[in-house]
Design an enzyme around this catalytic site. Structure first.
Site, short mmCIF file in Angstrom:
data_model
loop_
_atom_site.label_atom_id
_atom_site.label_comp_id
_atom_site.label_asym_id
_atom_site.label_seq_id
_atom_site.Cartn_x
_atom_site.Cartn_y
_atom_site.Cartn_z
N ASP A 40 0.84 -1.19 0.00
CA ASP A 40 0.00 0.00 0.00
C ASP A 40 0.89 1.25 0.00
O ASP A 40 1.62 1.49 0.94
CB ASP A 40 -0.89 -0.02 1.25
CG ASP A 40 -2.13 0.85 1.12
OD1 ASP A 40 -2.05 1.87 0.44
OD2 ASP A 40 -3.16 0.50 1.73
N THR A 42 -6.71 3.25 -2.32
CA THR A 42 -6.50 1.87 -1.89
C THR A 42 -7.57 0.91 -2.40
O THR A 42 -7.26 -0.14 -2.98
CB THR A 42 -6.43 1.80 -0.35
OG1 THR A 42 -5.29 2.54 0.08
CG2 THR A 42 -6.31 0.36 0.13
N ASN A 86 -12.48 4.87 -1.73
CA ASN A 86 -12.58 4.15 -0.46
C ASN A 86 -13.95 4.37 0.16
O ASN A 86 -14.60 3.45 0.65
CB ASN A 86 -11.49 4.62 0.50
CG ASN A 86 -10.10 4.32 0.00
OD1 ASN A 86 -9.88 3.37 -0.76
ND2 ASN A 86 -9.13 5.12 0.41
N LYS A 102 -5.85 -3.59 6.68
CA LYS A 102 -7.08 -2.91 6.27
C LYS A 102 -8.11 -3.93 5.79
O LYS A 102 -7.78 -4.85 5.04
CB LYS A 102 -6.79 -1.92 5.13
CG LYS A 102 -5.89 -0.76 5.51
CD LYS A 102 -5.70 0.17 4.31
CE LYS A 102 -4.82 1.36 4.65
NZ LYS A 102 -4.60 2.25 3.48
N ARG A 127 -10.41 -3.46 3.54
CA ARG A 127 -10.53 -3.42 2.07
C ARG A 127 -9.34 -4.07 1.39
O ARG A 127 -9.46 -4.57 0.27
CB ARG A 127 -10.69 -1.98 1.60
CG ARG A 127 -9.62 -0.98 2.03
CD ARG A 127 -10.03 0.44 1.66
NE ARG A 127 -9.04 1.45 1.99
CZ ARG A 127 -9.00 2.12 3.14
NH1 ARG A 127 -9.92 1.86 4.08
NH2 ARG A 127 -8.08 3.04 3.37
N HIS A 149 1.54 8.60 4.56
CA HIS A 149 0.63 9.73 4.76
C HIS A 149 1.15 10.68 5.84
O HIS A 149 1.06 11.90 5.70
CB HIS A 149 -0.76 9.23 5.16
CG HIS A 149 -1.63 8.86 4.01
ND1 HIS A 149 -2.12 9.78 3.12
CD2 HIS A 149 -2.10 7.64 3.60
CE1 HIS A 149 -2.87 9.16 2.22
NE2 HIS A 149 -2.86 7.86 2.47
N ASP A 195 -0.88 -0.61 -4.76
CA ASP A 195 -2.21 -0.09 -5.09
C ASP A 195 -2.18 1.36 -5.55
O ASP A 195 -3.17 1.87 -6.09
CB ASP A 195 -3.18 -0.26 -3.92
CG ASP A 195 -2.69 0.43 -2.65
OD1 ASP A 195 -1.54 0.91 -2.61
OD2 ASP A 195 -3.47 0.49 -1.68
N HIS A 196 -1.07 2.05 -5.35
CA HIS A 196 -0.88 3.43 -5.80
C HIS A 196 0.47 3.91 -5.29
O HIS A 196 1.13 3.23 -4.50
CB HIS A 196 -1.98 4.36 -5.27
CG HIS A 196 -2.16 4.31 -3.77
ND1 HIS A 196 -1.26 4.87 -2.88
CD2 HIS A 196 -3.12 3.74 -3.00
CE1 HIS A 196 -1.67 4.66 -1.64
NE2 HIS A 196 -2.79 3.95 -1.68
N HIS A 221 -2.47 10.79 -2.09
CA HIS A 221 -2.42 10.21 -3.44
C HIS A 221 -3.81 10.28 -4.04
O HIS A 221 -4.76 10.69 -3.38
CB HIS A 221 -1.93 8.76 -3.37
CG HIS A 221 -2.62 7.96 -2.31
ND1 HIS A 221 -3.85 7.36 -2.50
CD2 HIS A 221 -2.29 7.71 -1.01
CE1 HIS A 221 -4.22 6.76 -1.39
NE2 HIS A 221 -3.31 6.95 -0.46
#
Length: 541
Positions: free
Chosen positions: A32, A73, A94, A155, A157, A304, A347-348, A482
């Site tokens: 992630d 994400t 999200n 997470k 997700r 972050h 994922d990014h 992001h």
């Protein structure tokens, strides 16, 4: 006739060999918030058995990109495993504004299920909001539901979306005062004993009860900016964002067990969970292919808070390299090289802290969305004579109030065009597109095409926009985020290793949906239902 019979027999043998040569286990690893350049930046400090092993002995797709926005994400994980983009799989963010309820909606929320493993509501989750199949679903279908599929991540997700609709289980970490791996009744009625054993061990305490110090002497982190700087955020209770981070003293003021997510030790407990899943579920122990989806979430939390140029991010990746090495070593000890297929992607990515860019005379900025939203509402009232034509602005989507438009007999297309034009007047806005243009025009290239692939007709807004390169929404006075269509968010690693993978690399453009399409060919199964990706020719030739 004889030659025909021989040809049929040869064909049957080829098909049989292809079926027998399927890997016993596929391990999909998603990191992630991992930019591709981290591989080069930290290369000299990586060990030989983690990232370097995947690259030196596997196949490196050096030019892999997300081909839609927003690069978040949930859409990222859904796109990797469904082989398509939010336009089709429906996971547009999200959390997004639900036009039917008028409320925000979380990507995996499901109030019809219950939490397993803790007393919180953090297990009220399932994959039902993803409207396509995944490569893991197709594996279940192809094996008549005999192949096991497990998803694990800090997470929800990150565990749920990769594992798909028919997974045997997905597990995620419940922080706060729980500190447990949980799931939902969507998958089962009780947690397996091996998960209960992991929870009983509660190894998070081992890592939270000592300070977070750098793995190497701090002077060796030459790829990062100085530790004491004003671009990084602090943990609640810290005066400065510097090492050592006194985790025992910070637990109470940072949601106790949730604190581990924003440290590299979140990766450690996930590695332990992944290894426990391999052993507890006996993955890969028969001739039917199993699938373990692992998503390392901690780099996102750390990124972050501290930003891509921080020592904290570098330390997190040097430690992640060791976690990967341990997983690879275990797999190689338990399986032959042709029995396990591994891929690693992200994922990014993430933008450098905009203030850091500004201070170094690189274009960047912060966009005040709240101020712009108030101004847009006033302009709508002046132009069209009706209050509250805008219901919501979120995720760079503007949602209109259809009932007010209809009741006042207004022209929606004119409202869309007006708002799209007004948005372009604000500094930092790069491009706007209306629902009408997205539904009536096919954009084949450029940022417009990237926005279009993230546009779902049922769930998306009516005006979509993106900011200039280096710009993010205000509210991030430190750290970063992001979501953009730019290289720093779209360019991610894609590494392949193990069964059927020859050593090599390609600089050809690869897009994220190609991963699921490639896996379908490698596993000789159906591609996901809405797959728009293409098999990576260098891997399947």
């Amino acid at each position: 006739m004889k030659n025909f019979i021989l040809a049929i027999l040869l064909m049957a043998t080829t098909v049989s060999n292809a079926q027998n040569n399927k890997p016993k286990l596929v391990v999909g690893i998603v990191v992630d918030q991992m930019r591709y350049d981290y591989l080069d930046r930290y290369w000299n400090k990586f060990g030989e058995d983690g990232f370097k092993k995947l690259i030196n002995n596997g196949f490196n797709c050096q030019n892999t990109h997300y081909n839609y926005m927003p690069t978040y994400t949930a859409p990222g994980h859904a796109s990797i495993y469904s082989g398509t983009t939010p336009e089709n799989h429906g996971i547009i963010a999200n959390t997004w504004f639900n036009k039917e309820s008028g409320k925000y909606f979380y990507c995996t929320e499901d109030t019809t299920v219950a939490t397993l493993g803790s007393g919180s509501k953090n297990g009220l989750m399932s994959p039902k909001n993803m409207i396509t199949t995944t490569i893991t679903d197709e594996l279940k279908l192809a094996t008549n539901f005999k192949g096991k599929v497990i998803g694990v991540s800090l997470k929800d997700r990150g565990a749920i979306l990769p594992a798909g609709h028919k997974a045997d289980a997905a597990y995620w970490y419940d922080g706060g005062n729980e500190g447990k791996w949980i799931s939902s009744t969507y998958y089962m009625n009780d947690l397996p004993k091996w998960v209960q054993d992991v929870n009983s061990k509660n190894s998070a305490n081992t890592y939270l009860n000592k300070p977070w110090n750098t793995l190497l002497p701090i002077k060796d982190y030459t790829e990062s900016i100085p530790d004491d700087n004003h671009y990084e955020g602090t943990f609640t209770g810290e005066e400065k964002p510097i090492f050592p981070h006194n985790l025992p003293a910070l637990r109470d003021s940072n949601s106790n067990y949730s604190l581990i997510k924003a440290t590299p030790f979140g990766n450690t407990i996930l590695k332990e969970m992944a290894i426990a899943a391999i052993k507890g579920e006996q993955l890969g122990k028969d001739d039917i292919t199993d699938f373990l989806a692992i998503s390392f979430s901690s780099p996102d939390y750390v990124g972050h808070q501290f930003g891509p140029m921080s020592i904290e991010v570098e330390d997190t990746y040097l430690r992640l390299d060791r976690e990967l090495a341990e997983i690879l070593t275990l797999l190689e000890a338990q399986f032959k090289n042709d029995e396990v297929l591994i891929f690693l992607t992200a994922d990014h990515g993430a933008v450098n802290v905009p203030q850091y860019l500004i201070d170094n005379h690189i274009p960047a900025g912060y966009f005040d969305m709240k101020s712009a939203a108030k101004d847009l509402s006033k302009k709508c009232k002046t132009q069209f004579g009706v209050d509250s034509l805008i219901r919501n602005i979120s995720n760079s989507h503007v949602f209109l109030d259809y009932n007010r438009i209809d009741a006042n007999k207004l022209n929606q297309k004119k409202i869309e065009n007006a708002i799209a034009t007004w948005l372009l007047d604000y500094e930092g806005v790069a491009l706007t597109l209306t629902r009408n243009s997205l539904e009536s025009t096919k954009f084949d290239e450029g940022i417009a095409s990237i926005i279009q692939r993230g546009f779902n007709q049922n769930r998306s807004g009516d005006i979509l926009f993106t900011l200039e390169s280096g710009w993010i929404m205000s509210g991030y006075s430190t750290g970063t985020t992001h979501g953009s269509p730019y290289q720093y968010d779209t360019h991610v690693p894609l590494l392949w290793y193990g069964a059927g993978i020859a050593k090599g690399e390609t600089k050809s453009k690869i897009v994220i949906p190609d991963i699921a399409a490639t896996l379908a060919v490698m596993l000789n199964i159906q591609a996901p239902s809405a797959c728009t990706g293409l098999p990576i020719k260098e891997l399947v030739k």
